[in-house]
Design a protein around this motif. Structure first.
Motif, PDB file in Angstrom:
ATOM      1  N   TRP A  19      64.697  52.293 -39.760  1.00 40.94           N
ATOM      2  CA  TRP A  19      64.230  53.596 -39.258  1.00 40.94           C
ATOM      3  C   TRP A  19      65.381  54.561 -39.462  1.00 40.94           C
ATOM      4  N   GLN A  68      64.532  49.271 -30.513  1.00 39.80           N
ATOM      5  CA  GLN A  68      65.139  50.082 -31.565  1.00 39.80           C
ATOM      6  C   GLN A  68      66.638  50.009 -31.345  1.00 39.80           C
ATOM      7  N   ALA A 126      69.823  61.223 -29.257  1.00 42.83           N
ATOM      8  CA  ALA A 126      68.853  60.415 -30.008  1.00 42.83           C
ATOM      9  C   ALA A 126      68.405  59.208 -29.190  1.00 42.83           C
ATOM     10  N   SER A 184      64.651  58.751 -28.065  1.00 36.97           N
ATOM     11  CA  SER A 184      63.920  57.579 -28.539  1.00 36.97           C
ATOM     12  C   SER A 184      63.290  56.821 -27.375  1.00 36.97           C
ATOM     13  N   TRP A 222      59.320  56.346 -27.421  1.00 36.33           N
ATOM     14  CA  TRP A 222      58.682  55.026 -27.532  1.00 36.33           C
ATOM     15  C   TRP A 222      57.833  54.701 -26.304  1.00 36.33           C
TER      16      TRP A 222
END
Length: 141
Positions: free
Chosen positions: A82, A108, A118, A122, A126
């Motif tokens: 990713w 992740q 980030a 994230s 998610w």
């Protein structure tokens, strides 16, 4: 003299759903289904296959994630790279059957100590994506 490497952080989101792994697997691996809960994609379930995920959450914002399928264990594990916005990470979905459905685990990994925004983004995204996945799976046969 040894140097200490900065810790790499991982976002983990788990959700128990009342659906069998096979049904969830379809939503994780069929492009037209992925688009219903995640993003537009040209995904193909082939190890080593490169693909993109695209989203335009606002007219002035376009999100493009470059990815590559890293591991496939049907109805059990799916992993892909990713890459977006300077982040080079790995997303892994694990499906664990339970007597009443499946536990979906998304990890992740690859967030550096300087990628706090980030990491937090994230984690929030998610959580929303897996909630959308759960709602979507309930609508398919």
């Amino acid at each position: 003299m040894s140097t200490v490497k900065p810790a790499i952080r991982t976002v983990i989101v788990e959700r128990q759903v009342p659906h069998p792994p096979e049904k969830i697997w379809r939503a994780l691996t069929q492009p037209h289904l992925i688009e219903e809960w995640l993003m537009q994609t040209d995904f193909q379930l082939v190890k080593g296959q490169k693909f993109t995920l695209r989203n335009q959450p606002r007219p002035d914002v376009s999100v493009v994630i470059e990815a590559e399928v890293l591991a496939i264990e049907p109805h059990r594990t799916l992993s892909y790279s990713w890459r977006a916005f300077g982040l080079d990470s790995t997303v892994t979905f694990t499906l664990e059957p339970t007597p009443t459905g499946t536990i979906i685990r998304m990890e992740q990994t690859g967030f550096g100590p300087d990628q706090d925004l980030a990491f937090k983004g994230s984690r929030a995204a998610w959580t929303q994506y897996l909630a959308a996945l759960d709602r979507f799976i309930a609508t398919i046969d």
